[in-house]
Design an enzyme around this catalytic site. Structure first.
Site, mmCIF file in Angstrom:
data_model
loop_
_atom_site.group_PDB
_atom_site.id
_atom_site.type_symbol
_atom_site.label_atom_id
_atom_site.label_comp_id
_atom_site.label_asym_id
_atom_site.label_seq_id
_atom_site.Cartn_x
_atom_site.Cartn_y
_atom_site.Cartn_z
ATOM 1 C CD1 TRP A 129 10.360 -74.635 -45.100
ATOM 2 C CD2 TRP A 129 12.500 -74.269 -44.527
ATOM 3 N NE1 TRP A 129 11.123 -75.621 -45.662
ATOM 4 C CE2 TRP A 129 12.449 -75.436 -45.329
ATOM 5 C CE3 TRP A 129 13.755 -73.848 -44.064
ATOM 6 C CZ2 TRP A 129 13.581 -76.164 -45.672
ATOM 7 C CZ3 TRP A 129 14.886 -74.585 -44.398
ATOM 8 C CH2 TRP A 129 14.793 -75.732 -45.184
ATOM 9 C CE LYS A 130 3.426 -69.627 -43.130
ATOM 10 N NZ LYS A 130 2.043 -69.460 -42.696
ATOM 11 C CG HIS A 162 2.916 -65.160 -46.820
ATOM 12 N ND1 HIS A 162 2.358 -65.046 -45.569
ATOM 13 C CD2 HIS A 162 2.766 -66.457 -47.180
ATOM 14 C CE1 HIS A 162 1.898 -66.241 -45.195
ATOM 15 N NE2 HIS A 162 2.137 -67.104 -46.162
ATOM 16 N N GLY A 177 2.777 -74.349 -45.363
ATOM 17 C CA GLY A 177 3.481 -73.775 -44.208
ATOM 18 C C GLY A 177 3.894 -74.875 -43.250
ATOM 19 N N GLY A 178 3.113 -75.065 -42.202
ATOM 20 C CA GLY A 178 3.453 -75.993 -41.122
ATOM 21 C C GLY A 178 3.895 -77.370 -41.590
HETATM 22 P P1 13P Z 1 -0.055 -73.367 -43.214
HETATM 23 O O1 13P Z 1 0.168 -74.485 -44.210
HETATM 24 O O2 13P Z 1 0.744 -73.533 -41.965
HETATM 25 O O3 13P Z 1 -1.508 -73.113 -42.981
HETATM 26 O O4 13P Z 1 0.539 -72.033 -43.896
HETATM 27 C C1 13P Z 1 0.141 -71.702 -45.184
HETATM 28 C C2 13P Z 1 0.984 -70.577 -45.654
HETATM 29 O O5 13P Z 1 0.846 -69.457 -45.218
HETATM 30 C C3 13P Z 1 2.020 -70.862 -46.667
HETATM 31 O O6 13P Z 1 2.561 -69.694 -47.186
#
Ligand code: 13P
Length: 251
Positions: A10-11, A95, A234-235
């Site tokens: 989820w960052k 990461h 991620g997104g």
């Molecule tokens: P995205 O899927 O948003 O490109 O991000 C990938 C990521 O960094 C997952 O750790």
């Protein structure tokens, strides 16, 4: 056989309402899926709520980072024991945003991997080249260096706890996905390297995730590659429908 492993990073997103809602939405869609391991990786402060929302579901919870010391005067840091205490099973180590935005080194990341395993967490070691490194023909060199450094000092039985995530930095959050062939090429080389560092048996069991603009529309093709065993998303992990689409495409 390697079981597919889909994790949502989820960052620095979600809040105390949307995080648990997202977990519940994913859990509701997972009832019929038994063939995939699924994890969500919220920001630290939302981990307990995510663990609670994930209770009695098949969703594991991970953390985005950790510190390698057990406890003490390390202001702002979080230990393995703390993550275990609140119900985490996985932790991301290295990461690309921590490598390239925060400035983490291979040496620091190795200490985190070692501490995570000693403390009973399953590390997801992230590696991947920058665009300029790919364009300069350094893709293999960079990934080899990051994998070797990440595993330094780990015996084979400990190394078996690691998942590797290959995330080409130029594909993260850009909408540009590595082609399945590009990703497969790197994954196969990483697996060969693990066999050289340890043995064929360990290499054949180690899961290697791909990350970088993974979405429902490209997940099946990526996952059909022989050395792609999962996705670090991620997104597209921030919407239950999209994340479930990815999981379904990987099942
Ligand atoms: P995205 O899927 O948003 O490109 O991000 C990938 C990521 O960094 C997952 O750790």
């Amino acid at each position: 056989m390697r079981r597919p492993f889909i994790a949502g990073n989820w960052k620095m997103n979600t809040d105390s309402n949307s995080g648990p809602e997202l977990v519940k939405g994913i859990a509701a869609g997972l009832t019929d899926i038994d063939s995939v391991d699924v994890a969500v990786i919220p920001p630290f402060v939302y981990i307990p709520a995510a663990v609670e929302a994930a209770a009695s579901s098949k969703i594991a919870v991970g953390a985005q980072d950790m510190y390698f010391e057990d406890k003490g005067a390390f202001t702002g840091e979080i230990s393995t024991a703390m993550l275990k205490d609140v119900g985490c099973s996985y932790v991301l180590c290295g990461h690309s945003e921590r490598r390239h935005v925060i400035g983490e080194t291979d040496e620091l990341i190795n200490k985190k991997v070692i501490a995570a395993i000693s403390g009973g967490l399953l590390p997801i070691l992230c590696v991947g080249e920058l665009l300029e490194e790919r364009e300069a023909g350094k893709t293999d060199e960079v990934n080899e260096r990051q994998v070797k450094a990440g595993f330094a000092g780990l015996s084979a039985d400990k190394a078996a706890a690691v998942t590797i995530a290959y995330e080409p930095v130029w594909a993260i959050g850009t909408g540009v996905t590595a082609t399945p062939d590009q990703a497969q090429e790197v994954h196969a080389k990483i697996r060969k390297l693990v066999a050289e560092l340890y043995d064929e048996n360990l290499a054949s069991q180690m899961r290697i995730q791909y990350g970088g603009s993974a979405k429902p529309g490209n997940a099946a093709e990526l996952m059909s590659q022989p050395d792609i065993d999962g996705l670090l998303v991620g997104g597209a992990s921030l919407k239950a429908e999209d994340f479930l689409g990815i999981i379904n495409a990987s099942a």
